[in-house]
Design an enzyme around this catalytic site. Structure first.
Site, PDB file in Angstrom:
ATOM      1  N   TYR A  34       0.802  -1.223   0.000  1.00 29.08           N
ATOM      2  CA  TYR A  34       0.000   0.000   0.000  1.00 29.08           C
ATOM      3  C   TYR A  34       0.833   1.270   0.000  1.00 29.08           C
ATOM      4  O   TYR A  34       0.289   2.363  -0.099  1.00 29.08           O
ATOM      5  CB  TYR A  34      -0.914   0.021   1.238  1.00 29.08           C
ATOM      6  CG  TYR A  34      -0.142  -0.129   2.521  1.00 29.08           C
ATOM      7  CD1 TYR A  34       0.401   0.967   3.168  1.00 29.08           C
ATOM      8  CD2 TYR A  34       0.083  -1.384   3.070  1.00 29.08           C
ATOM      9  CE1 TYR A  34       1.142   0.827   4.329  1.00 29.08           C
ATOM     10  CE2 TYR A  34       0.815  -1.537   4.226  1.00 29.08           C
ATOM     11  CZ  TYR A  34       1.343  -0.430   4.852  1.00 29.08           C
ATOM     12  OH  TYR A  34       2.075  -0.577   5.997  1.00 29.08           O
ATOM     13  N   GLY A  35       2.155   1.182   0.140  1.00 23.64           N
ATOM     14  CA  GLY A  35       2.970   2.386   0.301  1.00 23.64           C
ATOM     15  C   GLY A  35       4.165   2.397  -0.626  1.00 23.64           C
ATOM     16  O   GLY A  35       4.027   2.282  -1.839  1.00 23.64           O
ATOM     17  N   THR A  36       5.351   2.510  -0.060  1.00 26.08           N
ATOM     18  CA  THR A  36       6.570   2.728  -0.838  1.00 26.08           C
ATOM     19  C   THR A  36       6.969   1.532  -1.700  1.00 26.08           C
ATOM     20  O   THR A  36       7.897   1.639  -2.497  1.00 26.08           O
ATOM     21  CB  THR A  36       7.761   3.078   0.083  1.00 26.08           C
ATOM     22  OG1 THR A  36       8.030   1.974   0.938  1.00 26.08           O
ATOM     23  CG2 THR A  36       7.472   4.333   0.891  1.00 26.08           C
ATOM     24  N   LEU A  37       6.266   0.411  -1.587  1.00 31.11           N
ATOM     25  CA  LEU A  37       6.552  -0.748  -2.431  1.00 31.11           C
ATOM     26  C   LEU A  37       5.716  -0.765  -3.708  1.00 31.11           C
ATOM     27  O   LEU A  37       5.942  -1.600  -4.584  1.00 31.11           O
ATOM     28  CB  LEU A  37       6.323  -2.044  -1.641  1.00 31.11           C
ATOM     29  CG  LEU A  37       7.369  -2.329  -0.565  1.00 31.11           C
ATOM     30  CD1 LEU A  37       6.854  -3.339   0.446  1.00 31.11           C
ATOM     31  CD2 LEU A  37       8.663  -2.810  -1.206  1.00 31.11           C
ATOM     32  N   GLU A 106      10.547  -4.462   6.491  1.00 32.05           N
ATOM     33  CA  GLU A 106       9.478  -4.006   7.387  1.00 32.05           C
ATOM     34  C   GLU A 106       9.801  -4.265   8.857  1.00 32.05           C
ATOM     35  O   GLU A 106       9.023  -3.896   9.728  1.00 32.05           O
ATOM     36  CB  GLU A 106       8.151  -4.669   7.011  1.00 32.05           C
ATOM     37  CG  GLU A 106       7.716  -4.419   5.571  1.00 32.05           C
ATOM     38  CD  GLU A 106       7.425  -2.964   5.248  1.00 32.05           C
ATOM     39  OE1 GLU A 106       7.583  -2.083   6.114  1.00 32.05           O
ATOM     40  OE2 GLU A 106       7.022  -2.694   4.107  1.00 32.05           O
TER      41      GLU A 106
END
Length: 162
Positions: A34-37, A106
């Site tokens: 959902y983010g920087t990936l 993570e």
């Protein structure tokens, strides 16, 4: 944001290989990010560029609080199912090596927990649109009141972390 219970005391990771009922073939795990990936964001090239994209848009079936915070304006999906919004992200099929690298990124067991969640495929590249699938997701488990006070989002569109 409403006053919520404290975050889980312990961030316990999923077992190293936790197959789901909708696991793709050849020992791959479905992972929702959902983010920087995500494809256009900074960590994608280093971690997911070799993994097949199965859905360019899938939303959590259960609401979660998604916030942007910290010194690097990082997106955090707080481990508070049932609060917040149905959050949009992408689904990839990753092998065990990529899964281990994502767990390290993570900091699973300390900052995040990898949990099974259900998502609904909105745009599918390898998954049927409208279908609900079980995926692994990284949830922030050691957050404080400062993150709880942030605006709850349905999608990470913040570019300050880029």
């Amino acid at each position: 944001a409403p006053r919520l219970p404290p975050p889980p005391v312990c961030c316990l990771p999923m077992p190293p290989h936790a197959p789901s009922s909708s696991s793709p073939p050849s020992s791959r795990t479905l992972v929702w990010v959902y983010g920087t990936l995500k494809r256009t964001l900074p960590n994608h090239a280093s971690y997911l560029s070799t993994s097949p994209l199965l859905s360019s848009r899938a939303t959590t079936s259960t609401p979660f609080p998604l916030v942007v915070g910290g010194p690097y304006f990082s997106p955090y999906l707080l481990d508070l199912p049932g609060q917040g919004a149905r959050v949009a992200g992408e689904v990839y099929a990753v092998d065990d090596g990529v899964l281990r690298r994502l767990d390290e990124l993570e900091n699973v067991g300390v900052n995040y927990v990898r949990r099974k969640v259900r998502v609904r495929v909105v745009e599918g590249e390898g998954l049927e649109e409208g279908k609900e699938v079980e995926v692994a997701a990284y949830l922030k488990c050691n957050f404080d009141d400062e993150l709880l006070r942030k605006e709850w989002l349905g999608e990470d569109k913040d570019t300050r972390d880029v």
